[in-house]
Scaffold this motif. Structure first.
Motif, PDB file in Angstrom:
ATOM      1  N   ALA A  26       0.457  -1.060   0.066  1.00 14.60           N
ATOM      2  CA  ALA A  26       0.113  -0.200  -0.119  1.00 14.60           C
ATOM      3  C   ALA A  26       0.833   0.984   0.003  1.00 14.60           C
ATOM      4  CB  ALA A  26      -1.054  -0.356   1.318  1.00 14.60           C
ATOM      5  N   SER A  27       0.065   2.100  -0.640  1.00 13.29           N
ATOM      6  CA  SER A  27       1.104   3.212  -0.931  1.00 13.29           C
ATOM      7  C   SER A  27      -0.167   4.457  -1.203  1.00 13.29           C
ATOM      8  CB  SER A  27       1.879   3.682  -2.255  1.00 13.29           C
ATOM      9  OG  SER A  27       3.125   3.125  -1.916  1.00 13.29           O
ATOM     10  N   ILE A  28       0.718   5.365   0.450  1.00 14.86           N
ATOM     11  CA  ILE A  28      -0.499   6.937   0.787  1.00 14.86           C
ATOM     12  C   ILE A  28       0.952   7.923   0.202  1.00 14.86           C
ATOM     13  CG2 ILE A  28       0.622   7.335   2.864  1.00 14.86           C
ATOM     14  CD1 ILE A  28      -3.143   7.629   1.771  1.00 14.86           C
ATOM     15  N   LEU A  29      -0.073   9.198  -0.257  1.00 12.80           N
ATOM     16  CA  LEU A  29       0.876   9.842  -1.472  1.00 12.80           C
ATOM     17  C   LEU A  29       0.550  10.839  -0.404  1.00 12.80           C
ATOM     18  CD1 LEU A  29      -1.335  10.084  -4.159  1.00 12.80           C
ATOM     19  CD2 LEU A  29       1.610   9.865  -4.152  1.00 12.80           C
ATOM     20  N   ILE A  41       6.428  18.681   6.495  1.00 13.07           N
ATOM     21  CA  ILE A  41       5.784  18.213   6.361  1.00 13.07           C
ATOM     22  C   ILE A  41       5.709  16.351   7.302  1.00 13.07           C
ATOM     23  CG2 ILE A  41       6.752  17.499   4.450  1.00 13.07           C
ATOM     24  CD1 ILE A  41       2.815  17.678   4.669  1.00 13.07           C
ATOM     25  N   LEU A  42       7.281  16.323   6.551  1.00 12.28           N
ATOM     26  CA  LEU A  42       7.496  14.657   6.651  1.00 12.28           C
ATOM     27  C   LEU A  42       7.797  14.632   8.422  1.00 12.28           C
ATOM     28  CD1 LEU A  42       7.833  12.357   5.445  1.00 12.28           C
ATOM     29  CD2 LEU A  42       9.909  12.416   5.214  1.00 12.28           C
ATOM     30  N   ILE A  43       6.741  14.513   9.178  1.00 12.64           N
ATOM     31  CA  ILE A  43       6.330  14.666  10.617  1.00 12.64           C
ATOM     32  C   ILE A  43       5.633  13.593  10.774  1.00 12.64           C
ATOM     33  CG2 ILE A  43       7.160  17.085  11.185  1.00 12.64           C
ATOM     34  CD1 ILE A  43       4.035  17.590  11.072  1.00 12.64           C
ATOM     35  N   SER A  44       5.802  13.237  12.479  1.00  9.02           N
ATOM     36  CA  SER A  44       4.690  11.787  13.053  1.00  9.02           C
ATOM     37  C   SER A  44       3.684  12.524  12.367  1.00  9.02           C
ATOM     38  CB  SER A  44       5.414  11.950  14.426  1.00  9.02           C
ATOM     39  OG  SER A  44       5.298  13.065  15.241  1.00  9.02           O
ATOM     40  N   ALA A  45       3.006  13.845  12.800  1.00  8.59           N
ATOM     41  CA  ALA A  45       1.603  13.640  12.720  1.00  8.59           C
ATOM     42  C   ALA A  45       1.043  13.335  11.549  1.00  8.59           C
ATOM     43  CB  ALA A  45       1.121  15.052  12.878  1.00  8.59           C
ATOM     44  N   THR A  46       1.562  13.405   9.905  1.00 14.19           N
ATOM     45  CA  THR A  46       1.559  13.391   8.858  1.00 14.19           C
ATOM     46  C   THR A  46       1.673  12.155   8.200  1.00 14.19           C
ATOM     47  OG1 THR A  46       2.408  15.095   8.264  1.00 14.19           O
ATOM     48  CG2 THR A  46       2.378  13.824   6.494  1.00 14.19           C
ATOM     49  N   ILE A  47       2.369  11.457   9.487  1.00 13.98           N
ATOM     50  CA  ILE A  47       2.833   9.962   9.106  1.00 13.98           C
ATOM     51  C   ILE A  47       1.271   9.290   9.676  1.00 13.98           C
ATOM     52  CG2 ILE A  47       3.711   7.566   9.434  1.00 13.98           C
ATOM     53  CD1 ILE A  47       5.435   9.447   7.228  1.00 13.98           C
ATOM     54  N   ALA A  48       0.763   9.652  11.178  1.00 16.19           N
ATOM     55  CA  ALA A  48       0.025   9.051  11.692  1.00 16.19           C
ATOM     56  C   ALA A  48      -1.180   9.341  11.033  1.00 16.19           C
ATOM     57  CB  ALA A  48      -0.314  10.318  13.461  1.00 16.19           C
ATOM     58  N   ARG A  49      -2.160  10.913  10.408  1.00 13.78           N
ATOM     59  CA  ARG A  49      -2.995  10.098   9.355  1.00 13.78           C
ATOM     60  C   ARG A  49      -3.058   9.394   8.414  1.00 13.78           C
ATOM     61  NH1 ARG A  49      -1.427  16.038  10.420  1.00 13.78           N
ATOM     62  NH2 ARG A  49      -0.822  16.389   8.876  1.00 13.78           N
ATOM     63  N   SER A  50      -1.817   9.044   7.188  1.00 10.66           N
ATOM     64  CA  SER A  50      -1.286   8.716   6.562  1.00 10.66           C
ATOM     65  C   SER A  50      -1.776   7.387   7.036  1.00 10.66           C
ATOM     66  CB  SER A  50      -0.696   9.313   5.933  1.00 10.66           C
ATOM     67  OG  SER A  50       0.330   9.699   5.782  1.00 10.66           O
ATOM     68  N   LEU A  51      -0.723   6.901   8.236  1.00  8.50           N
ATOM     69  CA  LEU A  51      -1.918   5.341   8.735  1.00  8.50           C
ATOM     70  C   LEU A  51      -3.134   5.229   8.450  1.00  8.50           C
ATOM     71  CD1 LEU A  51       1.271   4.487  11.393  1.00  8.50           C
ATOM     72  CD2 LEU A  51       0.863   3.420   9.179  1.00  8.50           C
ATOM     73  N   GLU A  52      -3.708   6.330   9.211  1.00 13.46           N
ATOM     74  CA  GLU A  52      -5.143   5.732  10.092  1.00 13.46           C
ATOM     75  C   GLU A  52      -6.263   5.898   8.569  1.00 13.46           C
ATOM     76  OE1 GLU A  52      -5.570   9.038  12.189  1.00 13.46           O
ATOM     77  OE2 GLU A  52      -6.493   8.188  13.210  1.00 13.46           O
ATOM     78  N   LYS A  53      -5.379   6.611   6.863  1.00 11.07           N
ATOM     79  CA  LYS A  53      -6.271   6.843   5.309  1.00 11.07           C
ATOM     80  C   LYS A  53      -6.183   5.484   5.246  1.00 11.07           C
ATOM     81  CE  LYS A  53      -6.605   9.891   1.689  1.00 11.07           C
ATOM     82  NZ  LYS A  53      -5.820  10.716   0.753  1.00 11.07           N
ATOM     83  N   ILE A  54      -5.272   4.812   5.239  1.00 16.49           N
ATOM     84  CA  ILE A  54      -4.337   3.289   4.777  1.00 16.49           C
ATOM     85  C   ILE A  54      -5.438   2.144   5.498  1.00 16.49           C
ATOM     86  CG2 ILE A  54      -3.136   1.463   4.889  1.00 16.49           C
ATOM     87  CD1 ILE A  54      -0.380   4.332   3.721  1.00 16.49           C
ATOM     88  N   TYR A  55      -5.055   2.281   6.506  1.00 20.66           N
ATOM     89  CA  TYR A  55      -6.088   1.173   7.483  1.00 20.66           C
ATOM     90  C   TYR A  55      -7.275   0.933   7.594  1.00 20.66           C
ATOM     91  CZ  TYR A  55      -1.410  -1.599   8.280  1.00 20.66           C
ATOM     92  OH  TYR A  55       0.025  -1.637   7.951  1.00 20.66           O
TER      93      TYR A  55
END
Length: 277
Positions: A26-29, A41-55
């Protein structure tokens, strides 16, 4: 990835996730409205939102996993760790890129499949470089997930629907394995094979050693079914037992038998006076 502007958003990165057992990808933009904001942009909050968007995506078959292996980047701390722990997921920090080999290979596969279209555009449009990759990303990921893998014998899309999946080893092991493999005893002395990351500049030169200069004994070993025996090492501090300031070395990673060279007990090193002449 090169910056790719689609509409008002400039996409800078994509977060890649691989389910190791099922090889599902899976890849999220990840993008921003202004490139000036790229540093934040490349911070923990961004990664957390991306993980939520995927799962949390009902169209994505991935479910919250038991173990998440990440690199040691700060973007996987803070909000990301809070989210992961909230879902009862254990976090493991990779000690090297070799631990992240499956994801690194997926990153390479994406580059190999996304960049040829850019190169083709460059041959046709000579006045500017093509940076387009966003429009093809989901197509490539879908194609990968629908392709049959050698390890599974089926595609990851089909595997993720099964209750149980048998995974073959990625390559044939040339000998006994698991409980049938002959295990080294804890009293043997060994040197370990050096990787480029173990060397001074992180890359191998013609005159570099192939094996560790220090000698180690086996501190711990682990035997698993259908897996090679793993060994953890501890340095033997020859001639340094009176030095209270010396710190005994413990290589962080584990080793398989092929990465260890057994040192016979009657092996003699060069005498110390050789170094003084």
């Amino acid at each position: 990835m090169p910056y790719d502007k689609v509409g008002q958003i400039t996409y800078l990165f994509c977060l890649n996730i691989v389910n190791v057992a099922l090889r599902y990808k899976a890849s999220i933009l990840i993008g921003v409205y202004s490139v000036k904001d790229r540093q934040g942009i490349l911070i923990s909050a961004t990664i957390a939102r991306s993980l939520e968007k995927i799962y949390d995506d009902p169209e994505c078959s991935l479910i919250w996993l038991k173990l998440l292996i990440t690199d040691r980047g700060s973007e996987f701390k803070g909000d990301c760790e809070k989210l992961i722990k909230k879902h009862g997921v254990k976090i493991q920090k990779a000690k090297s890129k070799y631990t992240m080999g499956i994801v690194e290979r997926y990153n390479r596969t994406l580059v190999e499949k996304l960049f040829p279209s850019q190169n083709a555009s460059d041959l046709l449009i000579l006045d500017r470089r093509s940076r387009a990759w966003v429009k093809n990303l989901l197509i490539v990921v879908e194609n990968i997930n629908n392709s049959i893998t050698c390890q599974l014998g089926i595609s990851p899309v089909d595997a993720i629907k099964e209750k149980e999946v048998f995974v073959k080893p990625s390559y044939l092991w040339g000998g006994p394995i698991g409980f049938d493999e002959e295990k080294l005893s804890s009293d043997v002395l060994v040197r370990y094979l050096l990787y480029p990351i173990d060397l001074e500049d992180g890359r191998r030169r013609a005159g570099d050693l192939n094996w560790s200069s220090h000698i180690y004994y086996i501190r711990e070993s682990m035997v698993q079914k259908n897996q090679p025996v793993l060994y953890w090492l501890e340095e033997v501090p020859f001639g340094l037992t009176d030095d209270d300031d010396y710190v005994v070395k413990y290589p962080e990673r584990s080793f398989v038998r092929e990465e260890l060279m057994v040192i016979l007990f009657d092996t003699e090193l060069l005498p110390q006076w050789v170094l003084t002449n």
